[in-house]
Design an enzyme around this catalytic site. Structure first.
Site, mmCIF file in Angstrom:
data_model
loop_
_atom_site.group_PDB
_atom_site.id
_atom_site.type_symbol
_atom_site.label_atom_id
_atom_site.label_comp_id
_atom_site.label_asym_id
_atom_site.label_seq_id
_atom_site.Cartn_x
_atom_site.Cartn_y
_atom_site.Cartn_z
ATOM 1 N N GLU A 137 9.849 1.165 -5.483
ATOM 2 C CA GLU A 137 8.628 1.112 -4.662
ATOM 3 C C GLU A 137 7.389 1.399 -5.510
ATOM 4 O O GLU A 137 6.363 0.745 -5.372
ATOM 5 C CB GLU A 137 8.783 2.127 -3.528
ATOM 6 C CG GLU A 137 7.956 1.866 -2.306
ATOM 7 C CD GLU A 137 8.342 0.608 -1.533
ATOM 8 O OE1 GLU A 137 8.511 -0.450 -2.167
ATOM 9 O OE2 GLU A 137 8.461 0.674 -0.309
ATOM 10 N N THR A 190 0.913 -5.604 -0.482
ATOM 11 C CA THR A 190 0.865 -4.168 -0.175
ATOM 12 C C THR A 190 -0.104 -3.436 -1.096
ATOM 13 O O THR A 190 -0.892 -2.588 -0.641
ATOM 14 C CB THR A 190 2.281 -3.557 -0.310
ATOM 15 O OG1 THR A 190 3.152 -4.273 0.555
ATOM 16 C CG2 THR A 190 2.287 -2.091 0.057
HETATM 17 N N1 HSE Z 1 2.945 3.104 4.466
HETATM 18 C C1 HSE Z 1 2.749 1.981 3.602
HETATM 19 C C2 HSE Z 1 1.364 1.416 3.825
HETATM 20 C C3 HSE Z 1 3.793 0.941 3.879
HETATM 21 O O1 HSE Z 1 0.947 1.351 4.977
HETATM 22 O O2 HSE Z 1 0.720 1.053 2.844
HETATM 23 C C4 HSE Z 1 3.626 -0.316 3.090
HETATM 24 O O3 HSE Z 1 4.290 -1.397 3.747
#
Ligand code: HSE
Length: 321
Positions: A137, A190
């Protein structure tokens, strides 16, 4: 030691409204399959990646399944308790969309770590698997958020109580809770969606609003109170910043709530949107109506999923599953 294993790692929703980086939920479908076998060649080899339409590398230093399989081997060697064959061959079968907000990288990361653990006889516990999976990650998302990997490993609904040290709590899952998910065909990276959030300055009133909702959400799960759970799916911090990245989101959310959804928000960094429901039929119909709304207002096709919360988490499966 086992010669060859196959594992399944489910997709996960994260944040669940008020819980940026601290709440996660595992769903039954979709998810990734990872197969692994021992090899006489040292290190990790990714033999093949399927289902990614050619977007992912087989370089084990750049694909999360290779990164976390390597981390798992390293963690085993650090114990200095046993020997093992020199290397591992890995196959990754992506059965879920990439860059979807459904924890695609987390599923592959957990799959790599769990497959090696299972080859070694199931040597790692939940926390060790999470630690290995987090290495994947970190490599792809620009941060070490654990909400997706923890939910993927443990199943159910989880709360990250603390990052340093890492402590994860499993929350109760109400029997009647059902989840509808729609993944519109638009990509949100992301790392970029996280940059938007980390560069933002927030007002204390926004933090207060989310703290109240987060407490209410945890209370609702303990009480099995779906109505309160739905009202707690509210996010003053992150959703307003990320909503513009998902064309049609506001309309889709409004449609879901008008159709009776208990609550609705972005999943993780988006573009996927989830809604909570209290029956299988309601979840299926919410997924369909959210997908129809994405088509109508934004011209987007979508994948839909509806079902129960996956309470088992990532697991070893039969060769033919
Ligand atoms: N909690 C993380 C975010 C998850 O919202 O960036 C990424 O999918």
């Amino acid at each position: 030691m086992i010669a060859r294993v196959r594992v399944y790692a489910p997709a996960t929703l994260s944040n669940l409204g008020p819980g940026f980086d601290v709440l996660g939920l595992a769903v039954e479908q979709p998810g990734d399959y990872v197969e692994a076998e021992w090899s006489e060649t040292p290190g990790v080899e990714i033999v093949e990646v399927r289902g990614d339409t050619g977007r992912l590398t087989t370089d084990p230093t750049r694909n999360v399944v290779g990164i976390t399989a390597t981390a798992a081997l390293r963690a085993f060697d650090a114990r200095k308790t046993d020997s093992r064959p020199p290397g591992v061959r890995v196959w990754l079968d992506k059965r879920m969309p990439l860059a979807s907000g459904l924890g695609s990288s987390a599923a592959s990361s957990v799959g790599g770590a769990l497959a090696v653990s299972e080859l070694l006889g199931g040597v790692f516990d939940r926390d060790e698997l999470i630690a290995c999976a987090l290495e994947g990650e970190r490599a792809v998302s620009g941060g070490g958020h654990a909400d997706n990997v923890a939910a993927c490993v443990a199943g159910g609904i989880i709360l990250i109580r603390s990052y340093t040290p890492m402590e994860m709590l499993s929350l109760p899952v109400p029997d009647a809770l059902r989840v509808a998910v729609v993944h519109p065909h638009v990509s949100v990276m992301t790392a970029e969606a996280r940059r938007l959030v980390t560069e933002c300055r927030f007002e204390i009133a926004q933090a207060v609003a989310n703290l109240g909702q987060l407490g209410a959400l945890v209370t609702a799960l303990h009480r099995g109170d779906l109505e309160l759970l739905g009202r707690a799916i509210s996010d003053d911090l992150v959703e307003p910043i990320r909503a513009p990245l998902v064309p049609g989101f506001a309309d889709v959310k409004q449609t879901a709530l008008e159709a009776g959804a208990l609550g609705c928000s972005l999943s993780g960094s988006g573009p996927s949107v989830f809604a909570f429901a209290s029956s299988d039929d309601q979840a299926a119909s919410l997924a369909a109506c959210m997908a129809a709304r994405f088509r109508e207002v934004a011209g987007l096709d979508s994948d839909t999923y509806a079902g129960t919360v996956n309470t088992r988490g990532a697991r070893r499966v039969d060769e033919d599953e």
